[in-house]
Design an enzyme around this catalytic site. Sequence first.
Site, PDB file in Angstrom:
ATOM      1  N   GLU A  44      73.662  24.184  85.345  1.00  0.00           N
ATOM      2  CA  GLU A  44      73.448  22.757  85.045  1.00  0.00           C
ATOM      3  C   GLU A  44      72.158  22.527  84.254  1.00  0.00           C
ATOM      4  OE1 GLU A  44      72.671  24.235  87.753  1.00  0.00           O
ATOM      5  OE2 GLU A  44      70.966  23.295  88.745  1.00  0.00           O
ATOM      6  N   CYS A  46      72.812  29.385  92.791  1.00  0.00           N
ATOM      7  CA  CYS A  46      71.520  29.754  93.367  1.00  0.00           C
ATOM      8  C   CYS A  46      71.546  29.639  94.904  1.00  0.00           C
ATOM      9  CB  CYS A  46      70.422  28.934  92.713  1.00  0.00           C
ATOM     10  SG  CYS A  46      68.843  29.753  92.795  1.00  0.00           S
ATOM     11  N   HIS A  90      71.105  28.748  87.070  1.00  0.00           N
ATOM     12  CA  HIS A  90      71.447  27.319  87.183  1.00  0.00           C
ATOM     13  C   HIS A  90      72.212  26.855  85.934  1.00  0.00           C
ATOM     14  CE1 HIS A  90      68.906  25.838  90.626  1.00  0.00           C
ATOM     15  NE2 HIS A  90      68.451  27.056  90.482  1.00  0.00           N
TER      16      HIS A  90
END
Length: 208
Positions: free
Chosen positions: A189, A90, A187
């Site tokens: 994660e 990002c 994202h």
Amino acid sequence: MASVPELKIGVIGLQGAVAEHVEALNSTLKEMKLKGAAYPIKRQAQIEDVHGLVIPGGESTTIGRLLQQRGMAEKIVKAAEKGTPILGTCAGLILMAKEVYDAKVSLLPQPLLGLMDMKVVRNAFGRQRESFEDLVDIPLLGRDPYPGVFIRSPLVERVWGENEAIGRWREKIVAVQQGNLLATAFHPELSRDRRFLQYFVKHILDAL
Ligand code: GLN
């Protein structure tokens, strides 16, 4: 594989989604039965010490300025040239680009690392669609689509040179790879699907 060292994965810890990356990468290492740890790094000297590096999501203007102020930007560029695997997500993807523009503001000067051959549009989804989760097509992760989490996300408008589009959402480029460098508009994660982080960790193993 007996000689695999304890992996050290540094997450640039100046601003943004730092703890989330540290946690997700540590779980990924455990699931892959690998020894090592992911941890936040804030000082330039720590950059030379890691086997892999993450530039997280957050505010790219802020992260970019802090990286310069702390002399970390230069070290990241050196690490990239040396072949250290780097993942930008990002805001991290924005910072890794050679060219960036903002969908709303014209010609916004912001410090970039300029590592990857691509043109990125910031805040590509504007206000109507600031955050969402949707399936992304990333053939190298297998046939099942990947659930991408997008937050005030950029998009890659164009890649050239050695940079390759490896993931698409509705034809738009949302994941790229240029040798040891990986970047995503989403994202990884925050996704329950760990395949993208596993892919990054495999890169780190290959580069040892
Ligand atoms: N819109 C942010 C930027 O331009 C990136 C958003 C994010 O990292 N989640 O820096």
